[in-house]
Motif scaffolding. Structure first.
Motif, PDB file in Angstrom:
ATOM      1  N   ASP A  57      -3.935   3.088  -2.666  1.00 35.23           N
ATOM      2  CA  ASP A  57      -3.662   2.097  -1.622  1.00 35.23           C
ATOM      3  C   ASP A  57      -3.221   0.746  -2.186  1.00 35.23           C
ATOM      4  N   ALA A  58      -2.858   0.714  -3.464  1.00 36.35           N
ATOM      5  CA  ALA A  58      -2.494  -0.551  -4.104  1.00 36.35           C
ATOM      6  C   ALA A  58      -1.133  -1.052  -3.633  1.00 36.35           C
ATOM      7  N   LEU A  59      -0.965  -2.375  -3.668  1.00 33.84           N
ATOM      8  CA  LEU A  59       0.335  -3.010  -3.605  1.00 33.84           C
ATOM      9  C   LEU A  59       0.652  -3.458  -5.027  1.00 33.84           C
ATOM     10  N   LEU A  60       1.670  -2.867  -5.616  1.00 36.90           N
ATOM     11  CA  LEU A  60       2.050  -3.163  -6.996  1.00 36.90           C
ATOM     12  C   LEU A  60       3.127  -4.240  -6.959  1.00 36.90           C
ATOM     13  N   ALA A  61       2.773  -5.455  -7.370  1.00 46.82           N
ATOM     14  CA  ALA A  61       3.640  -6.613  -7.183  1.00 46.82           C
ATOM     15  C   ALA A  61       4.348  -6.998  -8.477  1.00 46.82           C
ATOM     16  N   PHE A  62       5.643  -7.221  -8.377  1.00 41.78           N
ATOM     17  CA  PHE A  62       6.484  -7.565  -9.535  1.00 41.78           C
ATOM     18  C   PHE A  62       7.244  -8.844  -9.220  1.00 41.78           C
ATOM     19  N   GLY A  63       7.225  -9.772 -10.158  1.00 42.21           N
ATOM     20  CA  GLY A  63       7.895 -11.049  -9.965  1.00 42.21           C
ATOM     21  C   GLY A  63       9.384 -10.958 -10.167  1.00 42.21           C
ATOM     22  N   SER A  64      10.057 -12.085  -9.921  1.00 45.20           N
ATOM     23  CA  SER A  64      11.500 -12.130 -10.096  1.00 45.20           C
ATOM     24  C   SER A  64      11.854 -11.981 -11.569  1.00 45.20           C
ATOM     25  N   GLU A  65      13.108 -11.615 -11.801  1.00 48.11           N
ATOM     26  CA  GLU A  65      13.560 -11.349 -13.164  1.00 48.11           C
ATOM     27  C   GLU A  65      13.443 -12.580 -14.059  1.00 48.11           C
ATOM     28  N   ARG A  66      13.499 -13.777 -13.474  1.00 52.90           N
ATOM     29  CA  ARG A  66      13.466 -14.999 -14.282  1.00 52.90           C
ATOM     30  C   ARG A  66      12.135 -15.735 -14.227  1.00 52.90           C
ATOM     31  N   HIS A  67      11.544 -15.810 -13.019  1.00 59.12           N
ATOM     32  CA  HIS A  67      10.398 -16.705 -12.842  1.00 59.12           C
ATOM     33  C   HIS A  67       9.059 -15.997 -12.722  1.00 59.12           C
TER      34      HIS A  67
ATOM     35  N   ALA B  98       4.828   0.257  10.658  1.00 57.20           N
ATOM     36  CA  ALA B  98       3.629   1.025  10.990  1.00 57.20           C
ATOM     37  C   ALA B  98       3.284   1.990   9.863  1.00 57.20           C
ATOM     38  N   ALA B  99       4.302   2.589   9.244  1.00 62.36           N
ATOM     39  CA  ALA B  99       4.059   3.498   8.123  1.00 62.36           C
ATOM     40  C   ALA B  99       3.476   2.751   6.924  1.00 62.36           C
ATOM     41  N   LEU B 100       3.944   1.534   6.680  1.00 58.60           N
ATOM     42  CA  LEU B 100       3.419   0.739   5.575  1.00 58.60           C
ATOM     43  C   LEU B 100       1.957   0.358   5.802  1.00 58.60           C
ATOM     44  N   ALA B 101       1.608   0.092   7.052  1.00 59.19           N
ATOM     45  CA  ALA B 101       0.256  -0.387   7.377  1.00 59.19           C
ATOM     46  C   ALA B 101      -0.752   0.744   7.522  1.00 59.19           C
ATOM     47  N   ARG B 102      -0.268   1.974   7.633  1.00 64.04           N
ATOM     48  CA  ARG B 102      -1.164   3.098   7.905  1.00 64.04           C
ATOM     49  C   ARG B 102      -2.098   3.351   6.725  1.00 64.04           C
ATOM     50  N   THR B 103      -3.371   3.559   7.020  1.00 61.49           N
ATOM     51  CA  THR B 103      -4.363   3.889   5.988  1.00 61.49           C
ATOM     52  C   THR B 103      -5.151   5.120   6.427  1.00 61.49           C
ATOM     53  N   PRO B 104      -5.708   5.909   5.494  1.00 58.09           N
ATOM     54  CA  PRO B 104      -5.575   5.726   4.049  1.00 58.09           C
ATOM     55  C   PRO B 104      -4.151   6.007   3.577  1.00 58.09           C
ATOM     56  N   ARG B 105      -3.770   5.337   2.524  1.00 61.83           N
ATOM     57  CA  ARG B 105      -2.414   5.418   2.005  1.00 61.83           C
ATOM     58  C   ARG B 105      -2.362   6.440   0.867  1.00 61.83           C
ATOM     59  N   PRO B 106      -1.420   7.374   0.888  1.00 58.87           N
ATOM     60  CA  PRO B 106      -1.372   8.395  -0.159  1.00 58.87           C
ATOM     61  C   PRO B 106      -0.731   7.932  -1.467  1.00 58.87           C
ATOM     62  N   ALA B 107      -0.042   6.791  -1.417  1.00 60.37           N
ATOM     63  CA  ALA B 107       0.671   6.304  -2.614  1.00 60.37           C
ATOM     64  C   ALA B 107       0.863   4.803  -2.483  1.00 60.37           C
ATOM     65  N   PRO B 108       0.990   4.093  -3.609  1.00 58.93           N
ATOM     66  CA  PRO B 108       1.133   2.635  -3.564  1.00 58.93           C
ATOM     67  C   PRO B 108       2.424   2.171  -2.894  1.00 58.93           C
ATOM     68  N   ILE B 109       2.440   0.901  -2.563  1.00 59.26           N
ATOM     69  CA  ILE B 109       3.638   0.196  -2.116  1.00 59.26           C
ATOM     70  C   ILE B 109       4.119  -0.679  -3.266  1.00 59.26           C
ATOM     71  N   VAL B 110       5.410  -0.676  -3.509  1.00 55.84           N
ATOM     72  CA  VAL B 110       6.006  -1.548  -4.516  1.00 55.84           C
ATOM     73  C   VAL B 110       6.427  -2.845  -3.830  1.00 55.84           C
ATOM     74  N   LEU B 111       5.944  -3.962  -4.342  1.00 56.74           N
ATOM     75  CA  LEU B 111       6.228  -5.280  -3.770  1.00 56.74           C
ATOM     76  C   LEU B 111       7.050  -6.087  -4.774  1.00 56.74           C
ATOM     77  N   LEU B 112       8.260  -6.465  -4.373  1.00 58.91           N
ATOM     78  CA  LEU B 112       9.149  -7.262  -5.231  1.00 58.91           C
ATOM     79  C   LEU B 112       9.158  -8.695  -4.721  1.00 58.91           C
ATOM     80  N   ASP B 113       8.673  -9.606  -5.541  1.00 54.96           N
ATOM     81  CA  ASP B 113       8.492 -10.998  -5.159  1.00 54.96           C
ATOM     82  C   ASP B 113       9.735 -11.814  -5.529  1.00 54.96           C
ATOM     83  N   ASN B 114      10.555 -12.109  -4.505  1.00 53.55           N
ATOM     84  CA  ASN B 114      11.754 -12.922  -4.670  1.00 53.55           C
ATOM     85  C   ASN B 114      12.720 -12.360  -5.723  1.00 53.55           C
ATOM     86  N   PRO B 115      13.095 -11.080  -5.613  1.00 58.14           N
ATOM     87  CA  PRO B 115      14.065 -10.521  -6.577  1.00 58.14           C
ATOM     88  C   PRO B 115      15.437 -11.164  -6.357  1.00 58.14           C
TER      89      PRO B 115
END
Length: 245
Positions: free
Chosen positions: A192-202, A97-114
């Protein structure tokens, strides 16, 4: 079997309990409201001294929870600070619920398959320091694995940490880090951004790349292959701006 060992075994077997390995993990968890159930040390006086020196704000609480016990019987490896604790994991529904709440005061860091547990812990520590809304992972890695919590120094309790599927991601524009993206120095990253980062290799997976609203690149000289994951997150969060003065 001592009473402390029996008590530890009974608590550690619960699905909602997290291991806090070392004094810094314990200190941060207490500072950010964790429900700590048991603290065990081979030499309690040494832990009390650490609390008095490094964290007087939680010294009284550490002393109240602390029990003498054989850590070598409880853990495969004893932290150099000689203390470990068990705490209740935050409620997952409240975190989502905290992640989904808007407006968001700071971005969410999204790690894609770390893939690296220590890197994920380092990212949690960064996110907590920068005041990010949370850290979300996709893939098989458990962001609450004991090694991640250890590397994050207990700062999972200072932000929201969860594992979500692509269709479960919170709202907000996705800025995916990619070598082919626009130079980050030309952009302003919204709160309100989701900052997405890929895996270390792919790198970023095809599914997340298709979901991205913007592809963003970090400055890097030619022939250098990549940055460490935590370094990339730190550079991006610093560009975003960090906690308000």
């Amino acid at each position: 079997m001592s009473a402390v060992v029996r008590e530890w075994a009974g608590i550690a077997g619960r699905d909602d309990v997290v291991l806090l390995d070392g004094f810094h993990a314990l200190k941060h968890a207490l500072r950010f409201g964790a429900e700590v159930l048991l603290v065990v040390a081979e030499e309690p006086d040494g832990v009390r001294s650490l609390a008095a020196e490094l964290a007087p704000d939680v010294e009284e609480e550490v002393a109240r929870l602390l029990r003498r016990g054989p850590l070598k019987e409880l853990l495969p490896r004893v932290h150099p600070t000689g203390v470990a604790a068990l705490a209740v994991r935050p409620d997952r529904d409240a975190g989502r619920a905290a992640l989904a709440r808007t407006p968001r005061p700071a971005p969410i860091v999204l790690l894609d398959n770390p893939r690296n547990l220590g890197n994920v812990g380092a990212v949690v520590r960064l996110a907590a320091g920068f005041g990010a809304t949370g850290v979300v992972t996709r893939g098989d890695l458990d962001p609450w694995h004991p090694n991640v919590v250890r590397a994050g120094a207990g700062l999972h309790y200072a932000t929201t940490v969860d594992r979500l599927e692509l269709e479960e991601l919170p709202p907000g524009p996705v800025y995916a880090l990619d070598p082919e993206g626009e130079d980050i120095r030309a952009l302003t990253l919204p709160d309100d951004a989701l900052l997405a980062f890929g895996s270390e290799r792919h790198g970023i997976s095809p599914g997340l790349r298709a979901r991205a609203d913007h592809l963003v690149s970090l400055p890097m000289r030619p022939q250098v292959s990549s940055y460490n994951l935590a370094t990339s997150v730190a550079m991006t969060l610093f560009h975003w701006g960090g906690p308000r003065p």
